[in-house]
Design an enzyme around this catalytic site. Structure first.
Site, mmCIF file in Angstrom:
data_model
loop_
_atom_site.group_PDB
_atom_site.id
_atom_site.type_symbol
_atom_site.label_atom_id
_atom_site.label_comp_id
_atom_site.label_asym_id
_atom_site.label_seq_id
_atom_site.Cartn_x
_atom_site.Cartn_y
_atom_site.Cartn_z
ATOM 1 N N GLY A 177 40.890 42.862 24.966
ATOM 2 C CA GLY A 177 39.830 41.910 25.265
ATOM 3 C C GLY A 177 38.336 42.765 25.159
ATOM 4 O O GLY A 177 37.514 42.589 24.706
ATOM 5 N N SER B 204 32.204 39.464 37.966
ATOM 6 C CA SER B 204 32.915 40.855 37.706
ATOM 7 C C SER B 204 31.793 41.875 37.664
ATOM 8 O O SER B 204 31.635 42.594 36.421
ATOM 9 C CB SER B 204 33.583 40.884 36.456
ATOM 10 N N ASP C 149 41.425 42.061 38.084
ATOM 11 C CA ASP C 149 42.674 42.982 37.805
ATOM 12 C C ASP C 149 43.265 43.263 39.269
ATOM 13 O O ASP C 149 44.671 43.829 39.336
ATOM 14 C CB ASP C 149 42.104 44.094 37.362
#
Length: 587
Positions: free
Chosen positions: A226, A323, A473
């Site tokens: 992605g 993020s 993550d």
């Protein structure tokens, strides 16, 4: 279980010093910067995971040339083959769009897929990736890490194509431009006659079309990456030809709406279909507004492309950017290649007559004359001057905290292992794993060999609540850790994980529960009730590399072995994971 999957009994665990793999996030960024630079760059310590293979494949299809420059850390001026490489040429092996039809081999630990590489002129394959089979890692040896020489010029197609990729590192300046009549090999014969007219076209200041810009539509296979798709979409919008992006798995299900909209507003023609995304038109400099709750990868993609346009641009983020640490990595990569971006944050302060003013600090007034006064408190702006050039560089990819998180949690659960090669100065947001493990009561300390090692507490691990909106993550390793804490832990604001390789909220909960855990979902939060041990038994990876790694870590504290199906999916990001993880029985 599908024919491609295999079952793995997890009975060996990390021990000793383990060299952490190179950061996939940084490898993507440095390779893209190198491809946009005029001249030859060298990027060392690259692990050819499936995602990085996809990056190399796509950059070559766009016109870059990428050649093996010798084993990472041992690159000489003349280049050469990689130790342990099957069939390496004396002068270094090369990936190139001109070498169409070569097929695909596999990196160590990858499955034996023979899928062809989409892309290149006329639908041919976009390059070749050689078998990197080498021997076992020994202690902290570098294993399968490579050094790559990248001849860029995507941003300035007039750069000479004859410069030796393995030229000495001190000679990185681009060679003079070739005569217009010399069409590169990747140009279709049907358009070669028009090469002279094409060579003078302008994409923008610092972006000059050449013969290769007249090539037919380019197809880019992003695999399941992605980040690669989102990084290259604005880059494709710089080029005077149509680019089609394809992918596998759930890639094209991931949201692109706001991104496509803002690119269309600035001149790109984007068609989003079920099986492909097509981009043509010409991106224009100017004002780009994005909501803060979208992927940071959208911001990074714009930051790669906007410096190459012929005018100044500004990206305005409405609300807090999620993020944001990943944007820090992009800005760090850009700076290393000589590209400057000014960043400002809008904050509230007391104004005259008791009024609250919003002012952008740390940057400059916007290109539209605004200074942040219409912004939202905590929102960010990025001012990008046009006409910049990427300068070729010699850089190393740093070790990956995202992957180290699994080994640090393994240490907190009782494995005597050391994570070697991690930089304490890293800008990676996933460095937060150190603080979270310490808050649980475990210790994280520097080792004599310059690495980090975690060790379990004398008592029980303590539960906690962690907001993962900026560190998504880390959810799988955190879920494994919290499964053994004394009480209830909460992983908060994890909604974006539903559109990863799997619905990662569902897959984490399902598989931990399958081996005896107690996990339930509360909207976008995950609630985990810890226990001293779990039962173990059969589990599946959901074809998600981080789910497979999470189950390997959880197996450390299971009463019975974990039997994992589909564990080969780790090749997406860390081909040598099982080699590094399965080392010794627990003592």
């Amino acid at each position: 279980m599908s024919m491609a999957e295999s079952a793995r009994r997890i009975s060996l665990f990390p021990a000793g010093a383990i060299q952490m793999p190179p950061s996939k996030s940084m490898a993507h960024r440095l390779l893209i910067c190198a491809a946009l630079a005029d001249g030859v760059s060298r990027i060392g310590n690259v692990s050819m995971s499936q995602d990085v293979e996809a990056t190399v494949r796509c950059l070559c299809a766009l016109g870059a040339e990428i050649e093996l420059a010798g084993a990472s850390g041992a690159t000489g001026a003349g280049g050469g083959g990689v130790a342990g490489m099957s069939g390496a040429k004396a002068g270094g092996d090369r990936w190139s769009a001109a070498e169409a039809g070569e097929g695909r081999a596999k990196a160590t630990g990858c499955d034996a897929s023979t899928d062809s590489l989409a892309g290149g002129a006329g639908g041919k394959t976009a390059g070749k990736i050689f078998d990197m089979g080498g021997g076992q890692r020994d202690g902290t040896a570098g294993g399968g890490a490579l050094a790559l020489a990248v001849r860029g010029g995507l941003a300035s197609f007039g750069a000479a194509r004859g410069q030796a990729l393995n030229a000495p590192a001190t000679d990185l300046s681009p060679a003079p431009s070739p005569a217009p009549a010399l069409a590169p090999a990747c140009v279709d014969a049907s358009v070669s006659a028009d090469a002279g007219a094409c060579a003078g076209a302008n994409i923008g200041a610092g972006v000059n079309a050449s013969l290769s810009a007249c090539a037919p539509a380019t197809a880019l296979d992003c695999g399941e990456s992605g980040s690669l798709l989102r990084f290259l979409m604005p880059v494709a919008a710089l080029l005077p030809r149509r680019t089609t992006f394809t992918g596998r798995g759930r890639l094209l299900e991931r949201p692109l709406g706001p991104y496509a909209d803002v690119l269309r507003e600035r001149g790109a023609d984007i068609a989003v279909g079920k099986d492909a995304i097509s981009i043509s038109g010409r991106l224009r400099a100017g004002f780009f507004r994005l909501p803060g709750d979208i992927s940071s990868q959208f911001v990074s993609g714009l930051l790669f492309a906007l410096p190459l346009l012929d005018g100044d641009s500004e990206i305005a983020i409405d609300g807090s950017l999620q993020s944001a640490a990943y944007v820090d990595l992009t800005l760090d990569a850009l700076a290393r290649f000589g590209v400057r971006v000014e960043r400002s944050v809008c904050v509230e302060r007391g104004g005259r007559n008791g009024r609250v003013e919003r002012v952008a600090y740390g940057g400059r007034s916007g290109i539209d004359g605004r200074n942040g006064s219409d912004g939202i408190d905590g929102s960010e702006r990025f001012f990008v001057r046009g006409g910049q050039r990427y300068a070729p560089q010699v850089r190393e990819v740093e070790a990956d905290y995202s992957q180290a998180a699994f080994f640090l949690v393994a240490g907190a659960l009782g494995c005597a292992c050391e994570c070697a090669g991690l930089s304490t100065e890293s800008k990676q947001g996933d460095r937060a794993i150190v603080r979270i493990i310490e808050k649980s009561g475990a210790a994280v300390s520097a080792t004599a060999g310059g690495g980090l090692a975690a060790s379990p507490p004398k008592g029980r691990l303590m539960p906690q609540t962690v907001d993962v909106s900026g560190i998504p993550d880390l959810v799988p390793p955190l879920a494994a850790l919290f499964s053994f804490c004394d009480g209830q832990s909460r992983i908060a604001n994890a909604g974006r994980l539903r559109l990863k390789e799997s619905d990662r909220l569902e897959s984490v909960a399902s598989e931990l529960n399958a081996i005896g855990g107690s996990v339930r979902l509360d909207g976008d939060d995950m609630i985990i009730n810890g226990a001293r041990t779990l039962r173990g038994g059969c589990a599946k990876s959901w074809n998600d590399h981080r789910i497979a790694m999470m189950l390997a870590v959880a197996a450390i504290r299971c009463e019975n072995a974990v039997i994992l199906s589909g564990g080969e999916c780790v090749a997406k990001s860390y081909p040598e994971f099982w080699r590094d993880f399965c080392r010794a029985p627990l003592r």
